[in-house]
Write a protein that holds these residues in place. Structure first.
Motif, PDB file in Angstrom:
ATOM      1  N   ASN A 281       0.820  -1.210   0.000  1.00 11.86           N
ATOM      2  CA  ASN A 281       0.000   0.000   0.000  1.00 11.86           C
ATOM      3  C   ASN A 281       0.855   1.261   0.000  1.00 11.86           C
ATOM      4  OD1 ASN A 281      -2.479  -1.504   0.277  1.00 11.86           O
ATOM      5  ND2 ASN A 281      -1.926  -1.847   2.412  1.00 11.86           N
ATOM      6  N   PRO A 282       0.284   2.373  -0.443  1.00 12.14           N
ATOM      7  CA  PRO A 282       1.035   3.631  -0.425  1.00 12.14           C
ATOM      8  C   PRO A 282       1.484   4.055   0.971  1.00 12.14           C
ATOM      9  CG  PRO A 282      -0.890   3.811  -1.851  1.00 12.14           C
ATOM     10  CD  PRO A 282      -1.012   2.514  -1.133  1.00 12.14           C
ATOM     11  N   ASP A 283       0.773   3.625   2.015  1.00  7.63           N
ATOM     12  CA  ASP A 283       1.128   4.040   3.373  1.00  7.63           C
ATOM     13  C   ASP A 283       1.942   2.979   4.110  1.00  7.63           C
ATOM     14  OD1 ASP A 283      -0.849   2.160   3.682  1.00  7.63           O
ATOM     15  OD2 ASP A 283      -2.038   3.314   5.118  1.00  7.63           O
ATOM     16  N   THR A 284       2.635   2.095   3.377  1.00  6.17           N
ATOM     17  CA  THR A 284       3.430   1.025   3.977  1.00  6.17           C
ATOM     18  C   THR A 284       4.907   1.386   3.915  1.00  6.17           C
ATOM     19  OG1 THR A 284       1.792  -0.588   3.223  1.00  6.17           O
ATOM     20  CG2 THR A 284       3.910  -1.441   3.945  1.00  6.17           C
ATOM     21  N   ALA A 285       5.591   1.268   5.078  1.00  3.65           N
ATOM     22  CA  ALA A 285       7.003   1.632   5.166  1.00  3.65           C
ATOM     23  C   ALA A 285       7.769   0.575   5.945  1.00  3.65           C
ATOM     24  CB  ALA A 285       7.156   2.993   5.852  1.00  3.65           C
ATOM     25  N   LEU A 286       9.094   0.560   5.745  1.00  8.87           N
ATOM     26  CA  LEU A 286      10.019  -0.210   6.562  1.00  8.87           C
ATOM     27  C   LEU A 286      10.771   0.799   7.430  1.00  8.87           C
ATOM     28  CD1 LEU A 286      11.424  -2.866   7.323  1.00  8.87           C
ATOM     29  CD2 LEU A 286      12.962  -2.534   5.380  1.00  8.87           C
ATOM     30  N   VAL A 287      10.560   0.730   8.737  1.00 11.95           N
ATOM     31  CA  VAL A 287      11.070   1.722   9.679  1.00 11.95           C
ATOM     32  C   VAL A 287      12.192   1.066  10.482  1.00 11.95           C
ATOM     33  CG1 VAL A 287      10.473   3.314  11.525  1.00 11.95           C
ATOM     34  CG2 VAL A 287       8.763   2.739   9.779  1.00 11.95           C
ATOM     35  N   VAL A 288      13.404   1.640  10.410  1.00 11.07           N
ATOM     36  CA  VAL A 288      14.584   1.003  10.983  1.00 11.07           C
ATOM     37  C   VAL A 288      15.014   1.748  12.245  1.00 11.07           C
ATOM     38  CG1 VAL A 288      16.923   0.212  10.545  1.00 11.07           C
ATOM     39  CG2 VAL A 288      15.278   0.303   8.658  1.00 11.07           C
ATOM     40  N   ASP A 289      14.758   1.151  13.400  1.00  7.54           N
ATOM     41  CA  ASP A 289      15.278   1.647  14.677  1.00  7.54           C
ATOM     42  C   ASP A 289      16.483   0.824  15.133  1.00  7.54           C
ATOM     43  OD1 ASP A 289      13.311   3.698  15.025  1.00  7.54           O
ATOM     44  OD2 ASP A 289      11.866   2.131  15.598  1.00  7.54           O
ATOM     45  N   GLY A 290      16.603  -0.382  14.599  1.00 11.31           N
ATOM     46  CA  GLY A 290      17.747  -1.230  14.897  1.00 11.31           C
ATOM     47  C   GLY A 290      18.711  -1.246  13.723  1.00 11.31           C
ATOM     48  N   THR A 291      18.971  -2.428  13.167  1.00  5.47           N
ATOM     49  CA  THR A 291      19.938  -2.556  12.067  1.00  5.47           C
ATOM     50  C   THR A 291      19.300  -3.274  10.904  1.00  5.47           C
ATOM     51  OG1 THR A 291      21.765  -2.665  13.649  1.00  5.47           O
ATOM     52  CG2 THR A 291      22.202  -3.448  11.414  1.00  5.47           C
ATOM     53  N   LEU A 292      19.438  -2.726   9.699  1.00  5.35           N
ATOM     54  CA  LEU A 292      19.052  -3.369   8.463  1.00  5.35           C
ATOM     55  C   LEU A 292      20.311  -3.600   7.650  1.00  5.35           C
ATOM     56  CD1 LEU A 292      17.024  -4.294   6.291  1.00  5.35           C
ATOM     57  CD2 LEU A 292      16.890  -1.910   5.521  1.00  5.35           C
ATOM     58  N   THR A 293      20.566  -4.866   7.323  1.00  7.27           N
ATOM     59  CA  THR A 293      21.705  -5.216   6.474  1.00  7.27           C
ATOM     60  C   THR A 293      21.152  -5.856   5.204  1.00  7.27           C
ATOM     61  OG1 THR A 293      23.128  -5.585   8.381  1.00  7.27           O
ATOM     62  CG2 THR A 293      23.836  -6.534   6.300  1.00  7.27           C
ATOM     63  N   ALA A 294      21.244  -5.108   4.114  1.00  7.64           N
ATOM     64  CA  ALA A 294      20.739  -5.585   2.809  1.00  7.64           C
ATOM     65  C   ALA A 294      21.862  -5.411   1.799  1.00  7.64           C
ATOM     66  CB  ALA A 294      19.488  -4.809   2.413  1.00  7.64           C
ATOM     67  N   GLN A 295      22.658  -6.438   1.624  1.00  4.34           N
ATOM     68  CA  GLN A 295      23.825  -6.369   0.757  1.00  4.34           C
ATOM     69  C   GLN A 295      23.635  -7.343  -0.400  1.00  4.34           C
ATOM     70  OE1 GLN A 295      26.560  -6.944   4.303  1.00  4.34           O
ATOM     71  NE2 GLN A 295      27.754  -5.384   3.215  1.00  4.34           N
ATOM     72  N   GLY A 296      23.256  -6.778  -1.537  1.00  4.13           N
ATOM     73  CA  GLY A 296      23.144  -7.579  -2.742  1.00  4.13           C
ATOM     74  C   GLY A 296      24.497  -7.763  -3.394  1.00  4.13           C
ATOM     75  N   THR A 297      24.475  -8.269  -4.597  1.00  9.46           N
ATOM     76  CA  THR A 297      25.700  -8.435  -5.385  1.00  9.46           C
ATOM     77  C   THR A 297      25.473  -7.815  -6.765  1.00  9.46           C
ATOM     78  OG1 THR A 297      25.009 -10.606  -6.220  1.00  9.46           O
ATOM     79  CG2 THR A 297      26.288 -10.567  -4.184  1.00  9.46           C
ATOM     80  N   VAL A 298      26.539  -7.567  -7.462  1.00  7.72           N
ATOM     81  CA  VAL A 298      26.427  -6.963  -8.790  1.00  7.72           C
ATOM     82  C   VAL A 298      26.156  -8.057  -9.809  1.00  7.72           C
ATOM     83  CG1 VAL A 298      27.890  -5.027  -8.233  1.00  7.72           C
ATOM     84  CG2 VAL A 298      28.926  -7.130  -9.091  1.00  7.72           C
TER      85      VAL A 298
END
Length: 298
Positions: A281-298
């Motif tokens: 939905n338009p009002d949906t978010a991911l809110v980070v108060d701790g740690t987000l590790t999102a490491q993709g690759t090329v």
């Protein structure tokens, strides 16, 4: 024939036209504390050409053997804590009513083969989604496994939104087909089961159901699963607070956030390379108060 805490040997028998005036009559009936040894029996013309299972509590360890008749569960069946129910390859366990479930507090070991899968289904002649409730794994279950099984036509309206549910539980589901649920195929609540090489087919395809749904406090270990024809071929993520540390693993379909998700202070969410996270939905978010590790690759 009726079994009460009994393990009789019944082989090569015919069950013919029993219960013609009783709609609840079966070729055979067994209380859940019975483990009859059945082989090469046939049934024709009975009200139900099946083995009716009644009595709620599976309170012994033992095996439902493969015969030529299905087992029909007529009321909720509880595999008690510390007990193991084994199902032989080729067994069909079917459920009589929308409010009938298999509830696993002990161990369910249902290991079919590719040529003799174990089937969990409705007992209706004309099958449709939502005709029984669910298989429910609860917190005391240990070493449960479903392998080469077909689970279909569950998630009764008002009782369950999924055909398999994990409640603070773990188990292994491997090489299974989960299909024709009224809504979601599988749901996780504070649970980390192993789900591998399963097919999710035609679940919730009339009401936007998902292949899988997970409360945000769950960390299922998903590998090599596929989804087709579901309402949405994705993993729904619901509720708000990610209060653990762990990983969203890469599988063959995306994670769909249904509402805001908060990574709590002191918690860490790791997202594997190539994972797709999408927002409903338009009002949906991911809110980070701790740690987000999102490491993709090329």
């Amino acid at each position: 024939m009726n079994f009460l805490l009994s393990d009789a040997v019944v082989e090569g028998c015919q069950f013919l036209t029993n219960g013609s005036t009783n709609r609840n009559a079966y070729a055979m009936a067994m209380r859940a504390d019975s483990l009859p040894r059945l082989k090469n029996n046939t049934a024709t013309g009975n009200v139900h050409d099946a083995i009716g299972v009644f009595g709620f509590n599976f309170n012994r360890s033992g095996t439902w053997v493969k015969d030529n008749l299905p087992y029909t569960i007529v009321e909720d069946l509880y595999i008690n804590g510390g007990k193991t129910m084994n199902l032989e390859p080729g067994v069909t366990a079917q459920f009589q009513d929308p409010d009938t479930a298999l509830i696993v507090d002990g161990t369910l070991a249902a290991q079919g083969t590719s040529i003799a899968p174990i089937r969990f289904t409705s007992d209706d002649a004309q099958k449709a989604p939502g005709q029984w409730e669910a298989i429910i794994f609860r917190s005391t279950t240990t070493n449960s496994i479903l392998e080469n099984c077909i689970v279909e036509y569950g998630a009764a309206a008002g009782l369950s939104d999924e055909i398999i549910r994990f409640e603070n539980a773990t188990a292994t589901i491997r090489n299974c087909t989960i299909k024709n649920s009224r809504k979601d195929g599988m749901r996780f609540q504070f649970s980390d089961p192993v789900i591998e090489n399963c097919q999710f087919l035609n679940n919730g395809n009339t009401n936007n159901g998902f292949a899988m749904a997970m409360r945000v406090d769950s960390l299922p270990r998903l590998r090599d699963n596929t989804a087709s024809g579901n309402g949405r071929d994705a993993i729904a993520v619901f509720d708000f607070n990610f209060g653990r540390s762990g990983t969203w693993v890469k599988d063959n379909f995306p994670y769909t956030l249904l509402n805001d998700v908060y990574i709590g202070a002191g918690s860490k969410l790791t997202i594997e390379p190539a994972v797709v996270v999408q927002f409903q939905n338009p009002d949906t978010a991911l809110v980070v108060d701790g740690t987000l590790t999102a490491q993709g690759t090329v």
